[in-house]
Write an enzyme that holds these catalytic residues in place. Structure first.
Site, mmCIF file in Angstrom:
data_model
loop_
_atom_site.group_PDB
_atom_site.id
_atom_site.type_symbol
_atom_site.label_atom_id
_atom_site.label_comp_id
_atom_site.label_asym_id
_atom_site.label_seq_id
_atom_site.Cartn_x
_atom_site.Cartn_y
_atom_site.Cartn_z
ATOM 1 N N TYR A 1 0.773 10.382 -3.109
ATOM 2 C CA TYR A 1 1.886 9.455 -3.285
ATOM 3 C C TYR A 1 2.418 9.554 -4.715
ATOM 4 C CZ TYR A 1 4.168 4.903 -2.101
ATOM 5 O OH TYR A 1 5.050 3.898 -1.811
ATOM 6 N N CYS A 2 3.732 9.753 -4.860
ATOM 7 C CA CYS A 2 4.415 9.690 -6.151
ATOM 8 C C CYS A 2 3.783 10.639 -7.162
ATOM 9 C CB CYS A 2 4.447 8.242 -6.637
ATOM 10 S SG CYS A 2 5.554 7.953 -8.039
ATOM 11 N N ILE A 3 3.320 10.147 -8.315
ATOM 12 C CA ILE A 3 2.718 11.026 -9.304
ATOM 13 C C ILE A 3 1.441 11.667 -8.763
ATOM 14 C CG2 ILE A 3 1.401 9.200 -10.443
ATOM 15 C CD1 ILE A 3 1.833 10.591 -13.082
ATOM 16 N N GLY B 1 1.319 12.907 -5.856
ATOM 17 C CA GLY B 1 1.854 14.106 -5.221
ATOM 18 C C GLY B 1 2.188 15.192 -6.231
#
Length: 595
Positions: free
Chosen positions: A331-333, A335
């Protein structure tokens, strides 16, 4: 004046409360002056000096070519004269009048019926909207500014005009005036009490409370999915969740959440817990819980998050389950780190990951939306100077940045509710998580800001090196699933699409509805938002969307079908701690460390 049926305020009690609050305010001011005298200088994002310099550059351009200012000033006078004319006709002749200015769709500030029914409030509303519109137009029309400065000026101007909205002041907010009359001013006393509590809780910073912070307890009414912490190092706790099915998929699933926030956004309540849903689908689910770092971890860098984060988790999962290959969702950072991990593994010739799923993840940082307002060398140097002394960036500073992207929803609505109306915020699990911010280690955050946001090196082959390995996203051949959100203001979907096209393996890109959080935490039972799919990855996101097919419901079900090809056969359910000794129950200790 209070109505006969209204409870009569106890003036003596109110006077005593007022005196107590004044004494408390005086103490808080004294404490603040003492901190300043001791040399404490908190970091301000955005920095006032940088804001002033930005407007200075704008004024230089405006003064050199004043025609747009004159033109917009004339337009404002004409619109204001028309507003007066229509309002006078409405007041004296009782003549209906079409509004000169109306709130944009979705603006919740003027939802009280008095803004439309009362002529004075209607005039106040329209006068504000006219001034707001013309101020922002005047700022935007000045030519000769570089794009970054122009975006900054527009953003700072919007913050100013939203702060000056009549809804934010007692005398011009009909709901606040009504509450004041009905309670004899008790709402204002309660509001002052709430404000002083916020100042005290936040060490002199004015951050309105968004939810009832005492209503939630980790492991009791949120983050309740059963599991065990089976591995721990300086940066992570690895949680393995207990199975809820007799059989599970052969390949385990590792979830890598962002370390800008805590992992339990994916495990709030059972009805909207992605983690519980994954377990119920037969996935042996592991989740990284990142530490909330203090100054002792100031030297932890992005490479450490690779080695002690994703790589350490993969090794521990293999030891626990015997499976060399796993599926990974991030998720997000998280990723962003996952992509760096995949490129690192590819360079080593390792095939540890069978499939990769990216939730609202930026790999190409060439366009990060309004967040770019805070990204330039001068601002990053200010942050680095602060972190060099402190050892980390405090969580509330990151939270303020994100809140400013949606200032009316995440700042001013709570000012009105808590301080003007004197109400306590309602319990809301998502906002409780939003208030539970985390720190960023100095070395890691400096690397991240400069190499990703400022210089966009991650998507350049060999642009960054981790552990002596040049990172090349083009070497990633792992099948990938990208889920982005149409209204995401943190990871704009068109930018996440650009990143998805950097990978060499098969990619499925899916566009969900709503924003950065609700677009991901979207259980099938809610049947909300919908999503769009397109098996192709054409050259532009606009082409992708034009050719995409819309679907109702949750993207979770689409992902479940996609991951079938990568999850392996069914095997007997795995109880946590078969090989690794359980250290404690989920959700563990790291997640409970608050600022």
């Amino acid at each position: 004046m209070t109505s006969p049926s209204s409870p009569q305020p106890n003036l003596e009690d109110n006077l005593q409360r007022w005196n107590e609050l004044c004494a408390k305010a005086q103490k808080l001011m004294s404490d603040q002056f003492q901190r300043m005298a001791a040399g404490e200088r908190p970091l301000s994002i955005p920095d006032p000096e940088i804001v002033a310099a930005t407007f200075g550059r704008w004024w230089q351009q405006a003064a050199g070519n004043p025609q747009p200012l004159i033109k917009n000033q004339m337009a404002f006078w004409l619109d204001y004269a028309e507003l007066w004319q229509r309002s006078l006709g409405q007041w004296w002749l009782a003549r209906p009048a079409e509004p000169v200015a109306a709130p944009p769709a979705g603006d919740k500030r003027f939802k009280d019926e008095m803004w439309a029914q009362n002529a004075l409030f209607d005039f106040t509303k329209q006068a504000y909207l006219l001034a707001s519109r013309h101020i922002q137009t005047t700022v935007d029309d000045v030519e000769g500014l570089d794009p970054h400065t122009a975006q900054q000026v527009a953003f700072y101007t919007r913050q100013l005009v939203d702060a000056l909205a009549p809804t934010n002041f007692v005398a011009t907010n009909p709901a606040a005036l009504k509450a004041t009359l009905e309670t004899g001013g008790e709402n204002l006393i309660s509001g002052l009490s709430h404000m002083l509590e916020d100042l005290e809780r936040n060490n002199g910073r004015l951050m309105p409370k968004m939810t009832d912070l005492d209503a939630f307890r980790l492991g009791e009414n949120i983050a309740t999915t059963p599991g065990k912490v089976v591995f721990r190092n300086a940066l992570i706790e690895l949680i393995q969740y207990a199975p809820s099915t007799e059989k599970v998929h052969q390949r385990p699933l590792l979830v890598v959440p962002p370390w800008i926030n805590k992992f339990y956004i994916l495990d709030l309540k059972p009805k909207n817990s992605l983690i519980k849903w994954l377990v119920d689908q037969g996935h042996t689910t592991f989740v990284i819980s990142w530490v909330n770092p203090d100054e002792t971890l100031r030297h932890k860098n992005f490479e450490d998050y690779l080695r002690e984060g994703t790589l350490a988790a993969l090794k521990a999962i293999e030891e626990e389950t015997g499976q060399h290959q796993v599926n990974v969702a991030a998720y997000c950072i998280g990723g962003t780190l996952l992509a760096a991990t995949l490129a690192w593994l590819a360079a080593q010739g390792e095939d540890r990951v069978a499939s990769a799923t990216f939730f609202t993840t930026l790999l190409d940082f060439s366009d990060v939306g309004e967040l770019s307002v805070f990204i330039d060398d001068a601002q990053i140097r200010k942050i680095e100077e602060y972190m060099a002394e402190k050892g980390f960036l405090e969580g509330h500073q990151m939270a303020n940045v994100f809140n400013m992207l949606r200032e009316n929803d995440l700042i001013w609505s709570f000012v009105v509710n808590n301080y003007l109306l004197g109400k306590a915020p309602m319990p809301f699990d998502l906002l409780y998580w939003n208030c539970d911010s985390t720190r960023m280690p100095a070395a890691m955050h400096s690397f991240y800001l400069r190499n990703m946001y400022l210089e966009n090196k991650l998507c350049q082959p060999g642009g960054i090196t981790l552990g002596g390995v040049p990172i090349d996203l083009g070497k990633i051949e792992v099948p990938a699933y990208f889920i982005s959100a149409r209204e995401d203001h943190i990871a704009p979907w068109k930018s996440t699409y650009a990143g998805a096209r950097k990978l060499s393996g098969p990619v499925r890109f899916v566009l969900g509805g709503s924003g950065h959080i609700a677009g991901i935490v979207n259980p099938p039972s809610a049947n909300k938002y919908g999503y769009s799919t397109n098996p192709a990855l054409p050259g532009s996101p606009e082409q992708w969307l034009e050719q995409a097919t819309a679907h109702e419901g949750s993207w979770w079900l689409d992902w479940a079908k996609w991951v079938e090809a990568h999850q392996g056969k069914l095997v007997a359910a795995r109880t946590p701690g078969r090989k690794l000794k359980p250290l404690e129950d989920a959700p563990g200790s790291y997640v409970k460390i608050r600022l």
